[in-house]
Design a protein around this motif. Structure first.
Motif, short mmCIF file in Angstrom:
data_model
loop_
_atom_site.label_atom_id
_atom_site.label_comp_id
_atom_site.label_asym_id
_atom_site.label_seq_id
_atom_site.Cartn_x
_atom_site.Cartn_y
_atom_site.Cartn_z
N ILE A 316 29.31 -16.47 34.99
CA ILE A 316 30.12 -15.38 35.23
C ILE A 316 30.50 -15.51 36.91
N LYS A 317 29.58 -16.00 37.80
CA LYS A 317 29.92 -16.47 38.95
C LYS A 317 31.18 -17.21 39.25
N GLU A 318 31.37 -18.32 38.25
CA GLU A 318 32.68 -18.94 38.12
C GLU A 318 33.86 -18.15 37.81
N GLN A 319 33.50 -17.55 36.78
CA GLN A 319 34.70 -16.50 36.12
C GLN A 319 35.51 -15.71 37.17
N VAL A 320 34.46 -15.05 38.06
CA VAL A 320 34.92 -14.35 39.37
C VAL A 320 35.54 -15.01 40.44
N GLY A 321 35.24 -16.17 40.48
CA GLY A 321 35.76 -17.20 41.52
C GLY A 321 34.90 -17.28 42.81
N TYR A 322 33.64 -17.20 42.52
CA TYR A 322 32.78 -16.97 43.66
C TYR A 322 32.34 -18.45 43.90
N THR A 323 32.46 -18.99 45.17
CA THR A 323 32.33 -20.39 45.31
C THR A 323 30.71 -20.83 45.78
N GLY A 324 30.23 -19.67 46.34
CA GLY A 324 28.63 -19.96 46.80
C GLY A 324 27.50 -20.22 45.65
N ASP A 477 34.62 -5.62 31.98
CA ASP A 477 34.66 -6.03 33.51
C ASP A 477 33.49 -7.09 33.70
N PRO A 478 33.60 -8.42 34.34
CA PRO A 478 32.77 -9.54 34.26
C PRO A 478 31.77 -8.98 35.20
N TYR A 479 31.81 -7.93 36.14
CA TYR A 479 30.68 -7.43 36.74
C TYR A 479 29.61 -6.81 36.04
N GLN A 480 30.27 -6.14 34.90
CA GLN A 480 29.35 -5.12 34.08
C GLN A 480 28.75 -6.06 33.07
N TYR A 481 29.24 -7.17 32.98
CA TYR A 481 28.63 -8.05 31.73
C TYR A 481 27.51 -8.75 32.65
N PHE A 482 27.79 -9.24 34.08
CA PHE A 482 26.83 -9.75 34.85
C PHE A 482 25.71 -8.74 34.96
N GLY A 483 26.02 -7.37 35.14
CA GLY A 483 24.94 -6.30 35.08
C GLY A 483 24.12 -6.43 33.98
#
Length: 597
Positions: A316-324, A477-483
């Motif tokens: 999910i982190k990669e899906q939303v484009g977060y690089t950290g 929403d990927p953030y809801q799936y991350f939830g």
């Protein structure tokens, strides 16, 4: 989470009014007669149980005992409860399985479990921990006192019933202080970190301004049809009760716990540090998971589940484009302003109702049986909101009182929505509301099974329900799936930190740090959670253990039945039994699979 523990803790008095049960000899009695005798025994067990636990009757919508609040800490009560379970365990042994139907056999197994686990509880000194910040009777009493919970305030008799019930509650408060003093002498005392969380809860109810006092609230909401004379009489009676009894009782308790008890509070975090703590934790594991798993087995399972879910979170982190890295992504999610959009508490409630509306078109695909009991979302009451988790309170057995999903909103500007979809699926629909309401509405189950609560099954079902989000049109929403992953991680972490705290010598701070390192919950939320596990060892284990068992059974059914597998029928099979120990659920699903082939 459902707060059944508060109701279960209230065991009470006046058993003598119950009927004398018949003795049955199965070897000679026809099956019909055995079945009749068996069901008469179940009815007696249920009715006598209501007399023993009248507050549970109130929560079930049975108003016959609304004026009673027996003291579960009194020796007389303890002896009657022991006698109750002993008597029914002996009666149950008279019924041979060969004379019972399949349904009756399961009921027999469940009732035997109930008797055994409740009798076993008397081997431990739970009475020395009558009050904590999360689970104790005083918090449930505050809910009832508000006039917005299970205790009805519709008639003059209702108002007088609550005044009478408060007399019993006051006796419990006095006994609680006495038991804590005894516990101090014998090494049974709460950790200091929990005591300091109880103090503001008590202090909030020492306020002298009646209009601001929670226990005075019913007076401010009289039904319109009350006469002026009735209103005057009740106003005076409630004013006298609150000012002369309730406030002094809370003041006394607060004074004791803020001074002598706090001074005696232990620095350690886990239950192993009290006398007999290891054995007590083993009991709590069995109570809440309904398995014979050991603390070490659960700890290792938790570590493996944490590793698995972390790998899913990376995607999910990669899906939303977060690089950290993932740990910094947790902080990103915790602090992302777009996920904290609200300025008014009502917006939080509205958001949960909108989630419900989005999933309604898909619910028919997974469930062909739905509860009739109505449902509401409400904000958690202010007096307990700062220490509370989201939770579900069941509706009444007759469906006249709705099931209620309570959500705490201590600071709406910091309310993060990233886990709201999974939270709704868990606490509301199809989680606790479906499971509990369908059980209560069942016409097949004996009465006592309609109000049973096994955390492994009930919380396991609710966590399993979170995994149904995509099938219900959510988690787009990927953030809801991350939830959802975060919520599952939260329960996997519980396996690690609960066993860490109570069997491996972990400190509160170690447990907090482990959680911070592996999930995106806020630090304040994590602290509240860790302290919750400290207050009630083992309860937090039930979610993941139950969820994994239901997932395992679904995967087995899908594999063995192939095209014959019907998800709606599988859900019916799981839900129609009501709450059961997990081993009995597994037997039932295995039998269904065999018959379905």
């Amino acid at each position: 989470m459902i707060k059944k523990t508060l109701v279960i803790a209230l065991m009470a008095v006046t058993v003598g009014a119950c009927k004398k049960e018949k003795t049955v000899t199965e070897t000679t009695a026809p099956k019909a007669d055995v079945s009749k005798a068996f069901n008469e025994m179940l009815d007696n067990y249920y009715e006598e149980g209501l007399i023993l636990n009248p507050v549970q009757a109130t929560f079930a919508g049975d108003n016959r005992f609304n004026d009673q609040f027996p003291n579960p800490l009194a020796d007389e009560t303890v002896n009657k409860v022991k006698a109750y379970y002993t008597k029914y365990k002996e009666q149950l042994a008279q019924f041979d399985n060969a004379s019972l139907s399949d349904s009756e056999k399961m009921t027999k197994a469940i009732l035997k479990w109930e008797c055994d686990i409740n009798l076993d509880a008397f081997n431990y000194k739970k009475e020395y921990f009558p009050i904590d910040q999360m689970w104790s009777i005083n918090l449930m009493a505050g809910q009832l006192a508000s006039g917005a919970s299970a205790q009805p305030f519709k008639t003059v008799e209702d108002y007088n019933n609550w005044l009478q019930r408060l007399e019993g509650y006051l006796a419990w408060m006095q006994s609680a202080e006495e038991k804590m003093k005894e516990g101090m002498q014998q090494g049974y005392v709460l950790p200091k970190s929990l005591i300091v969380k109880v103090l503001p809860q008590l202090e909030a109810l020492t306020v002298n301004d009646l209009d601001k006092h929670l226990f005075y609230a019913p007076v401010k909401n009289f039904p319109e049809e009350f006469s002026e004379e009735d209103k005057k009489q009740l106003t005076e009676a409630y004013g006298k009760m609150v000012s002369e009894k309730i406030i002094p009782a809370y003041t006394s308790l607060h004074k004791f716990m803020s001074a002598d008890y706090l001074d005696a509070g232990r620095a350690s975090s886990g239950i192993a540090d009290i006398p007999g703590g290891k054995e007590y934790y083993d009991y709590q594991i069995k109570l809440y998971t309904t398995t014979n798993m050991t603390a070490d087995q659960i700890h290792e399972l938790g570590l493996s589940e944490v590793a698995r879910i972390l790998s899913e979170m990376e995607k999910i982190k990669e899906q939303v484009g977060y690089t950290g890295d993932l740990k910094s992504f947790f902080n990103h999610v915790r602090n992302k302003k777009e996920l904290m959009p609200f300025t008014e508490p009502q917006q939080v409630i509205d958001n949960f109702n909108a989630i419900h509306d989005r999933m309604k078109p898909q619910i028919e695909k997974l469930f062909d049986v739905k509860p009739k009991t109505p449902f509401e979302v409400r904000r958690t009451e202010a007096f307990r909101e700062k220490s509370a988790s989201a939770e579900y309170n069941p509706g009444s057995l007759d469906g006249t009182r709705p099931g209620i999903f309570y959500t705490p909103i201590p600071d709406v500007t910091k309310y993060n929505t990233y886990s709201d979809e999974s939270l709704f699926l868990h606490e509301a629909i199809p989680g606790h509301h479906y499971q509990i309401s369908l059980t209560q509405e069942s016409e097949e189950l004996p009465k006592f099974r309609k109000t049973l609560w096994y955390s492994g099954y009930g919380e396991g079902w609710a966590l399993y329900s979170e995994s149904l989000g995509k099938e219900l049109g959510l988690y787009t929403d990927p953030y809801q799936y991350f939830g959802m992953l975060g919520a599952e991680m939260h329960r996997a972490i519980r396996l690690v930190v609960d066993t860490g705290l109570h069997s491996k010598g972990w400190t509160r701070e170690q447990a907090i740090q482990y959680s911070l390192d592996n999930e995106a919950e806020s630090e304040a939320g994590i602290i509240s959670e860790i302290e919750r596990y400290m207050a009630n060892p083992g309860q937090a284990l039930s979610y993941k253990i139950g969820q994994l068992k239901i997932r395992e059974l679904r995967a087995k059914a899908e594999k063995e039945l192939g095209d014959k597998f019907d998800i709606r029928q599988f859900h019916n099979e799981v839900l129609e039994t009501g709450c059961v120990p997990l081993a009995l659920l597994e037997d039932k699903i295995n039998s269904w699979i065999a018959k379905s082939k």
